[in-house]
Write a protein that holds these residues in place. Structure first.
Motif, PDB file in Angstrom:
ATOM      1  N   ARG A  85       0.831  -1.209   0.000  1.00  0.00           N
ATOM      2  CA  ARG A  85       0.000   0.000   0.000  1.00  0.00           C
ATOM      3  C   ARG A  85       0.862   1.254   0.000  1.00  0.00           C
ATOM      4  O   ARG A  85       0.489   2.268  -0.585  1.00  0.00           O
ATOM      5  CB  ARG A  85      -0.936   0.011   1.216  1.00  0.00           C
ATOM      6  CG  ARG A  85      -1.930  -1.140   1.263  1.00  0.00           C
ATOM      7  CD  ARG A  85      -3.220  -0.870   0.564  1.00  0.00           C
ATOM      8  NE  ARG A  85      -3.986   0.222   1.122  1.00  0.00           N
ATOM      9  CZ  ARG A  85      -5.202   0.555   0.690  1.00  0.00           C
ATOM     10  NH1 ARG A  85      -5.771  -0.118  -0.306  1.00  0.00           N
ATOM     11  NH2 ARG A  85      -5.846   1.555   1.221  1.00  0.00           N
ATOM     12  N   HIS A 115      -4.611  -1.326  -7.847  1.00  0.00           N
ATOM     13  CA  HIS A 115      -5.306  -1.748  -6.629  1.00  0.00           C
ATOM     14  C   HIS A 115      -4.367  -2.589  -5.773  1.00  0.00           C
ATOM     15  O   HIS A 115      -3.581  -3.377  -6.304  1.00  0.00           O
ATOM     16  CB  HIS A 115      -6.531  -2.610  -6.994  1.00  0.00           C
ATOM     17  CG  HIS A 115      -7.077  -3.386  -5.826  1.00  0.00           C
ATOM     18  ND1 HIS A 115      -7.981  -2.850  -4.931  1.00  0.00           N
ATOM     19  CD2 HIS A 115      -6.805  -4.640  -5.378  1.00  0.00           C
ATOM     20  CE1 HIS A 115      -8.254  -3.762  -3.997  1.00  0.00           C
ATOM     21  NE2 HIS A 115      -7.563  -4.854  -4.251  1.00  0.00           N
ATOM     22  N   ASP A 118      -6.170  -4.123   1.287  1.00  0.00           N
ATOM     23  CA  ASP A 118      -5.967  -3.214   2.428  1.00  0.00           C
ATOM     24  C   ASP A 118      -5.691  -3.942   3.739  1.00  0.00           C
ATOM     25  O   ASP A 118      -5.440  -3.307   4.758  1.00  0.00           O
ATOM     26  CB  ASP A 118      -7.161  -2.262   2.568  1.00  0.00           C
ATOM     27  CG  ASP A 118      -8.477  -2.986   2.814  1.00  0.00           C
ATOM     28  OD1 ASP A 118      -8.460  -4.209   3.081  1.00  0.00           O
ATOM     29  OD2 ASP A 118      -9.528  -2.321   2.741  1.00  0.00           O
TER      30      ASP A 118
HETATM   31 MG    MG Z   1      -9.424  -0.692  -1.216  1.00  0.00          MG
END
Ligand code: MG
Ligand code: DAT
Length: 148
Positions: A85, A115, A118
């Motif tokens: 991320r 993408h 998370d």
């Molecule tokens: Mg997301």
């Protein structure tokens, strides 16, 4: 070892960013465990983004994801979800730091190139959704040069 689901969205594929993006994860030291170019249909995209189905941007998001082929990947390594991320950058490219993928290659939130899962648990779910056939079982011989 921890795994995450990473997808290069249709804009990233069309713009020729596939090699650059893969290179960033490779050079960091993460291991590629799954990879395919795939165009998904609306029900599949709606399932992938099911958590966002109540959002006003949901339809546009689904249209965008089904608009062309995407590159679906599984990457593995210590803390790969969180670090992945960070490599990707903030959701809105206007706020993504330079040096991140979105910070370097995107402008609009609805064309943010990539993408990444998370959390470890959502990563597990996304890998199962995108790779029902399973993923490669291999260990890089670089392992002792990357991990102490
Ligand atoms: Mg997301
Ligand atoms: P991320 O992709 O950083 O995990 P998310 O899961 O909250 O972000 O949202 C998924 C995608 O939906 C995001 O990459 C871009 C789009 N999106 C999120 N918030 C949005 C907004 N406020 N307006 C338009 N698109 C948005």
């Amino acid at each position: 070892m921890e795994q995450t689901f990473i997808m290069i969205k249709p804009d990233g594929v069309q713009r020729g960013l596939v090699g650059e993006i893969i290179s960033r994860f490779e050079k960091k030291g993460f291991t590629l465990k799954g990879l395919k170019l795939i165009t998904v249909d609306r029900p599949f995209a709606e399932k992938h983004y099911a958590d966002l189905s109540a959002k006003p941007f949901f339809n546009g998001l689904v249209e965008y994801i089904i608009s062309g082929p995407v590159v679906a990947m599984v990457w593995e390594g210590k803390n790969v979800v969180t670090t992945g991320r960070k490599i990707i950058g903030a959701t809105n490219p206007a706020e993504s730091a330079p040096g991140t993928i979105r910070g370097d290659y995107a402008i609009d939130i609805g064309r943010n190139v990539i993408h990444g899962s998370d959390a470890v648990e959502s990563g597990r779910k996304e890998i199962a959704l995108w790779f029902p056939e399973g993923i490669a079982e291999w260990r890089s011989s670089l392992h002792p040069w990357i991990y102490e």
